[in-house]
Design a protein around this motif. Structure first.
Motif, PDB file in Angstrom:
ATOM      1  N   ASN A 140       0.692  -1.258   0.161  1.00  0.00           N
ATOM      2  CA  ASN A 140       0.070  -0.024   0.021  1.00  0.00           C
ATOM      3  C   ASN A 140       0.967   1.425  -0.026  1.00  0.00           C
ATOM      4  N   ASP A 141       0.231   2.461   0.052  1.00  0.00           N
ATOM      5  CA  ASP A 141       1.065   3.594   0.073  1.00  0.00           C
ATOM      6  C   ASP A 141       2.121   3.735   1.123  1.00  0.00           C
ATOM      7  N   SER A 174      -3.458   1.415  -3.754  1.00  0.00           N
ATOM      8  CA  SER A 174      -3.004   2.625  -3.961  1.00  0.00           C
ATOM      9  C   SER A 174      -3.684   2.871  -5.196  1.00  0.00           C
TER      10      SER A 174
END
Length: 242
Positions: free
Chosen positions: A90-91, A148
């Motif tokens: 993920n981010d 994301s």
């Protein structure tokens, strides 16, 4: 036996075994960037494309950026990843997980990497980070399980760029010309960039937790009728939330 192992033929064979994975990685990366380059040629009017850009910042560090698309709508900064296998992350993860068959390995989070590029370009151009759009383009046949909004598959890249229709940069031609003039070219400068990357301080996950990866604004607790959430302090201009 030892004499045989250290013969020229065996040394050459060992060099091939060591170098093949390195060469393979570079070749795959080259074709990934080349594929994206071909896709970006589909952008015609109002879009200016730069490929394989090296920019030097005020502190003399350098940033190598795969692709930059300058338009009156935004400045799109594209990090290309040619990866085969299953990708998860993920981010805010420091690393993303890549599984290929029975093997598992980790790569640096390209969202963090691109965030650093955008900050550098913002500094060089004197333009706020909210005028930039970060894109991590996955150009392989990888199975992507990444949470994301910055990840875009190559076949959606041009459509995604064209989805931005609000005019933010009236001087985009001037911005493009500045980037052309600031682009460092040549083998020596490329080697200097590799050295610089090893020396400069990386953007950490903690930095990104405090900063909006879209515009660089502060992340704050916000309230809606559905409950609390973390969003950008520049709302409604920036609609990032997590």
């Amino acid at each position: 036996m030892l004499k045989l192992l250290f013969s020229k033929e065996y040394i050459f064979l060992w060099l091939i075994v060591i170098l093949i994975p390195i060469i393979q990685k570079k070749v795959i990366g080259f074709f990934g960037e080349f594929w994206v380059k071909l896709e970006l040629k589909k952008l015609k009017k109002d879009y200016k494309v730069l490929n394989n850009v090296i920019i030097r910042t005020i502190d003399n560090s350098t940033h190598q950026i795969d692709h930059i698309v300058v338009s009156k709508y935004s400045i799109f900064v594209i990090e290309t990843k040619q990866i085969n296998g299953y990708i998860k992350g993920n981010d805010y993860d420091k690393n993303w997980t890549v599984k290929r068959g029975k093997n598992t390995y980790y790569i640096n989070n390209p969202v963090h990497q691109n965030y650093g590029h955008i900050k550098a370009l913002s500094e060089v151009l004197g333009i706020n980070t909210d005028k930039f759009i970060s894109i991590v383009c996955i150009s392989s046949q990888a199975k992507v399980r990444v949470n994301s909004k910055f990840v875009v598959r190559i076949y959606m890249l041009v459509k995604y760029i064209k989805s931005y229709t609000n005019e933010l940069l009236s001087n985009y031609i001037e911005v493009y010309n500045t980037l052309v003039s600031r682009n460092i070219k040549g083998y020596t400068n490329s080697r200097m960039h590799v050295k610089s990357v090893k020396e400069i301080k990386k953007v950490t996950a903690n930095d990104l937790i405090k900063k909006c990866p879209l515009c660089g604004g502060e992340l704050v607790n916000r309230q809606s009728k559905y409950g609390s959430f973390i969003g950008c302090s520049n709302y409604p201009r920036c609609k990032f939330k997590k």
